[in-house]
Design a protein around this motif. Structure first.
Motif, PDB file in Angstrom:
ATOM      1  N   VAL A   3      -4.505 -54.649 -31.829  1.00  0.00           N
ATOM      2  CA  VAL A   3      -3.508 -55.131 -30.872  1.00  0.00           C
ATOM      3  C   VAL A   3      -2.916 -56.429 -31.403  1.00  0.00           C
ATOM      4  O   VAL A   3      -3.642 -57.400 -31.647  1.00  0.00           O
ATOM      5  CB  VAL A   3      -4.122 -55.374 -29.480  1.00  0.00           C
ATOM      6  N   LYS A   4      -1.592 -56.435 -31.583  1.00  0.00           N
ATOM      7  CA  LYS A   4      -0.907 -57.635 -32.062  1.00  0.00           C
ATOM      8  C   LYS A   4       0.029 -58.224 -31.004  1.00  0.00           C
ATOM      9  O   LYS A   4       0.389 -59.392 -31.099  1.00  0.00           O
ATOM     10  CB  LYS A   4      -0.128 -57.310 -33.336  1.00  0.00           C
ATOM     11  N   MET A   5       0.408 -57.395 -30.030  1.00  0.00           N
ATOM     12  CA  MET A   5       1.302 -57.891 -28.989  1.00  0.00           C
ATOM     13  C   MET A   5       1.066 -57.103 -27.706  1.00  0.00           C
ATOM     14  O   MET A   5       0.874 -55.896 -27.742  1.00  0.00           O
ATOM     15  CB  MET A   5       2.774 -57.755 -29.436  1.00  0.00           C
ATOM     16  N   ILE A   6       1.059 -57.803 -26.580  1.00  0.00           N
ATOM     17  CA  ILE A   6       0.936 -57.182 -25.262  1.00  0.00           C
ATOM     18  C   ILE A   6       2.176 -57.549 -24.461  1.00  0.00           C
ATOM     19  O   ILE A   6       2.522 -58.731 -24.342  1.00  0.00           O
ATOM     20  CB  ILE A   6      -0.340 -57.648 -24.531  1.00  0.00           C
ATOM     21  N   VAL A   7       2.842 -56.534 -23.917  1.00  0.00           N
ATOM     22  CA  VAL A   7       4.085 -56.731 -23.176  1.00  0.00           C
ATOM     23  C   VAL A   7       3.907 -56.178 -21.769  1.00  0.00           C
ATOM     24  O   VAL A   7       3.504 -55.028 -21.598  1.00  0.00           O
ATOM     25  CB  VAL A   7       5.271 -56.009 -23.850  1.00  0.00           C
ATOM     26  N   THR A   8       4.215 -56.981 -20.770  1.00  0.00           N
ATOM     27  CA  THR A   8       4.071 -56.503 -19.404  1.00  0.00           C
ATOM     28  C   THR A   8       5.308 -56.792 -18.563  1.00  0.00           C
ATOM     29  O   THR A   8       5.896 -57.878 -18.649  1.00  0.00           O
ATOM     30  CB  THR A   8       2.833 -57.114 -18.710  1.00  0.00           C
TER      31      THR A   8
END
Length: 285
Positions: A3-8
């Motif tokens: 996981v390199k980026m989490i977008v919500t």
């Protein structure tokens, strides 16, 4: 899972129904994400000033996609924007009049990079409700002349909230075949349609960030959403999560569904599981 980026998404996803979130749990989870070099991105149909207000303590370390992908900031630095023209606004207002939808509009907001603008006739009650989602709002004598009134603003999005005597099906049946090809309409909940340049989507904004952050594989990105304007980013990665409280047709487009809904910290609970961390009791309660 790498996981390199989490977008919500925000409303109906990360935020609970009263537009707040578990600040203690977020502080803990965010510290873990930063320690592991994971970028945390807020992607919303609402404005950057609102997102900056709600996450003021963390504003310098977050990435913000606002207005459904029309405007992107890294911290307080403007990275990208996709503008609308006066012709776009005039065309939309003409279409609304031609389809008789003007009689069913509760609120109309024209937003830019720096602020949002509403007609001076908007009631104080509606104005205060709009501030929840836009924060920096200015009343203007006429939205028809907003481009001339604020020549230094870069206008990017139009939000139309329709009265609930119209269903989404009714709205789309009237507008879908009348909007010019360069404009895109996406529902963001609350019977509101966000209309902007067809390139201004959350998915396209995420792809811009992929280039900046050098994330080549979209499956290194985790996305969370609950509504139509989230479908693009839910489809772009196998690590996508529709909220438990999302409609069934949204869940069908995502690869996963959260175990908990937005009122029970569904996003943060999933993030903690992804990070393979158990919730500390004093935070989870």
């Amino acid at each position: 899972m790498t996981v390199k980026m989490i977008v919500t998404d925000m409303d109906g996803t990360f935020l609970n129904n009263d537009h707040s979130f578990n600040k203690n749990l977020f502080s803990y989870a965010f510290a873990l994400m930063r320690a592991r070099g994971i970028k945390f991105v807020l992607a919303s149909g609402s404005s950057y000033p609102r997102l900056r207000r709600d996450f003021y303590e963390y504003k310098d370390h977050l990435t913000f996609i606002s207005q459904n992908g029309s405007v992107t900031h890294i911290g307080n630095r403007l990275i990208d924007y996709i503008p609308l023209t006066p012709h776009d606004l005039n065309t939309l207002l003409f279409v609304l009049h031609r389809t008789s939808l003007t009689d069913h509009i509760d609120q109309l907001v024209v937003s830019g990079v720096h602020g949002s603008y509403v007609d001076a006739s908007m009631s104080d009650q509606d104005f205060n409700r709009m501030k929840i989602f836009y924060e920096k709002i200015t009343r203007v004598p006429s939205l028809l002349n907003v481009f001339q009134t604020f020549p230094d603003e870069i206008f990017t999005k139009i939000t139309i909230c329709f009265s609930h005597d119209l269903s989404l099906k009714d709205i789309h049946s009237k507008l879908d075949n009348h909007l010019p090809a360069n404009l895109l309409m996406e529902n963001s909940g609350y019977n509101c349609e966000l209309i902007g340049n067809a390139l201004a989507t959350k998915r396209n904004a995420i792809q811009t960030l992929q280039t900046i952050y050098e994330i080549n594989d979209p499956n290194d990105i985790v996305t969370f959403g609950d509504n139509e304007n989230d479908l693009g980013m839910l489809a772009m990665t196998k690590n996508s999560f529709a909220m438990r409280n999302a409609a069934d047709h949204i869940k069908l487009q995502a690869h996963n569904t959260t175990q908990l809904d937005n009122n029970d910290d569904g996003v943060l609970e999933t993030i903690m599981n992804i990070l393979d961390m158990k919730l500390p009791l004093q935070i989870a309660q």
